[in-house]
Design an enzyme around this catalytic site. Structure first.
Site, mmCIF file in Angstrom:
data_model
loop_
_atom_site.group_PDB
_atom_site.id
_atom_site.type_symbol
_atom_site.label_atom_id
_atom_site.label_comp_id
_atom_site.label_asym_id
_atom_site.label_seq_id
_atom_site.Cartn_x
_atom_site.Cartn_y
_atom_site.Cartn_z
ATOM 1 N N LYS A 1 0.835 -14.479 -11.953
ATOM 2 C CA LYS A 1 -0.432 -13.765 -12.083
ATOM 3 C C LYS A 1 -1.550 -14.675 -12.579
ATOM 4 O O LYS A 1 -2.711 -14.532 -12.165
ATOM 5 C CB LYS A 1 -0.258 -12.557 -13.006
ATOM 6 C CG LYS A 1 0.515 -11.413 -12.368
ATOM 7 C CD LYS A 1 -0.212 -10.841 -11.159
ATOM 8 C CE LYS A 1 0.449 -9.623 -10.581
ATOM 9 N NZ LYS A 1 -0.269 -9.045 -9.439
ATOM 10 N N ASN B 1 -2.713 -6.892 -2.984
ATOM 11 C CA ASN B 1 -2.278 -6.049 -4.094
ATOM 12 C C ASN B 1 -0.802 -6.181 -4.448
ATOM 13 O O ASN B 1 -0.424 -6.037 -5.609
ATOM 14 C CB ASN B 1 -2.580 -4.582 -3.750
ATOM 15 C CG ASN B 1 -1.831 -3.617 -4.640
ATOM 16 O OD1 ASN B 1 -2.151 -3.446 -5.813
ATOM 17 N ND2 ASN B 1 -0.802 -2.985 -4.076
ATOM 18 N N TYR C 1 6.547 -13.714 -13.926
ATOM 19 C CA TYR C 1 5.466 -12.840 -13.432
ATOM 20 C C TYR C 1 4.120 -13.295 -13.983
ATOM 21 O O TYR C 1 3.126 -13.395 -13.245
ATOM 22 C CB TYR C 1 5.774 -11.408 -13.857
ATOM 23 C CG TYR C 1 4.708 -10.379 -13.551
ATOM 24 C CD1 TYR C 1 4.617 -9.802 -12.293
ATOM 25 C CD2 TYR C 1 3.823 -9.942 -14.547
ATOM 26 C CE1 TYR C 1 3.666 -8.827 -12.017
ATOM 27 C CE2 TYR C 1 2.876 -8.967 -14.280
ATOM 28 C CZ TYR C 1 2.798 -8.414 -13.017
ATOM 29 O OH TYR C 1 1.853 -7.452 -12.752
ATOM 30 N N SER D 1 2.907 2.558 -2.380
ATOM 31 C CA SER D 1 3.193 3.227 -3.643
ATOM 32 C C SER D 1 2.317 2.630 -4.738
ATOM 33 O O SER D 1 1.666 1.595 -4.547
ATOM 34 C CB SER D 1 4.674 3.093 -4.030
ATOM 35 O OG SER D 1 5.005 1.728 -4.237
ATOM 36 N N GLY E 1 0.776 -1.239 0.000
ATOM 37 C CA GLY E 1 0.000 0.000 0.000
ATOM 38 C C GLY E 1 0.801 1.279 0.000
ATOM 39 O O GLY E 1 0.218 2.362 0.066
#
Length: 262
Positions: free
Chosen positions: A173, A104, A169, A30, A28
């Protein structure tokens, strides 16, 4: 083909179910996460967030506290599960039982196929996928005791688009989709909803500094149906909807917010 450079998202929606509810946000300090923290705080939520970056995170707390909001920051490396669990415990002690979780935090470091080592692969799974499960594990009993809750996992459109140089990545994801579906089934009996939001190419400062050239910007507008930049606030808005009771019948879903790229 050009963008509407004057466009900025306009907001008016208020979510009563978010007021005074405790939300935990990872990453949280940036980027997209920073905007998620701001938006939840301004909805009246009690916001706890975890990040590895110290100075920007503390500045964000100072800014939002000065506005009269309740925000608590814990410094932890999310790849260290024990440290993350301890940080979640301190947020719970400070703010109360956790009703909402936004998974996130991520890192989209580029590497070609020949540059990827076993260590690099494992680190990318740890920073992009592994902590989402263990954060969910750490908070679901709070939600169950409250009578229900919401988990929003942040994925990425990039695994659908097949962006070059991001294979570890993309693997992580895409794994978040499976994680979302598994958790939704397992936690549904506790009235806990689990959804995934897949952002497109979002104009965070990091993206602007490292990747978004005029040529890339033109390519983005060529691919997107919407001929404008997509901002962190666009994603925060979608996440708040899935966290709130307004999406009370929505679970086990993955929603793409990429301006119509995919």
């Amino acid at each position: 083909m050009t963008s509407d450079s004057s466009y900025q998202p306009r907001y008016g929606a208020a979510y009563p179910s978010l007021v005074d509810s405790v939300v935990l946000i990872t990453g949280g300090g940036s980027g997209i996460g920073e905007e998620i923290v701001r938006q939840f705080a301004r909805q009246g939520s009690k916001v706890g967030f975890i990040d590895i970056v110290e100075e920007p995170s503390r500045k964000l707390v100072e800014e939002l506290t000065a506005e009269g909001h309740t925000v608590h920051f814990e410094n932890a490396n999310l790849t260290d599960i024990a440290a993350t669990q301890a940080a979640i415990g301190r947020i719970r002690d400070a703010l109360g039982p956790i009703a909402m979780l936004v998974n996130n935090a991520a890192h989209d470091q580029r590497a070609t196929i020949d540059e990827v080592t076993p260590e690099f692969w494992d680190e990318k799974q740890a920073v992009n996928l592994k902590h989402q499960f263990f954060c969910s594990q750490a908070v679901y009993k709070d939600m169950a005791a409250l009578g229900g809750g919401s988990i929003v996992n942040v994925g990425s459109f990039a695994y659908i688009a097949g962006v070059e140089g991001l294979t570890p990545y993309l693997a992580a994801k895409s794994g978040i989709i499976g994680l979302t579906r598994g958790l939704a089934r397992e936690l549904g009996p506790h009235n806990i909803r689990v959804n995934c939001v897949l952002p497109g190419w979002i104009m965070t400062q990091r993206q602007l500094d490292l990747w978004v050239t005029p040529e890339i910007e033109q390519a983005i507008f060529t691919r997107q149906c919407l001929k404008r930049k997509i901002y962190p606030a666009d994603i925060a808005r979608v996440i708040m909807f899935f966290a709130s009771d307004e999406s009370g019948a929505c679970t086990n879903q993955s929603y793409v917010a990429d301006g119509g790229w995919t």
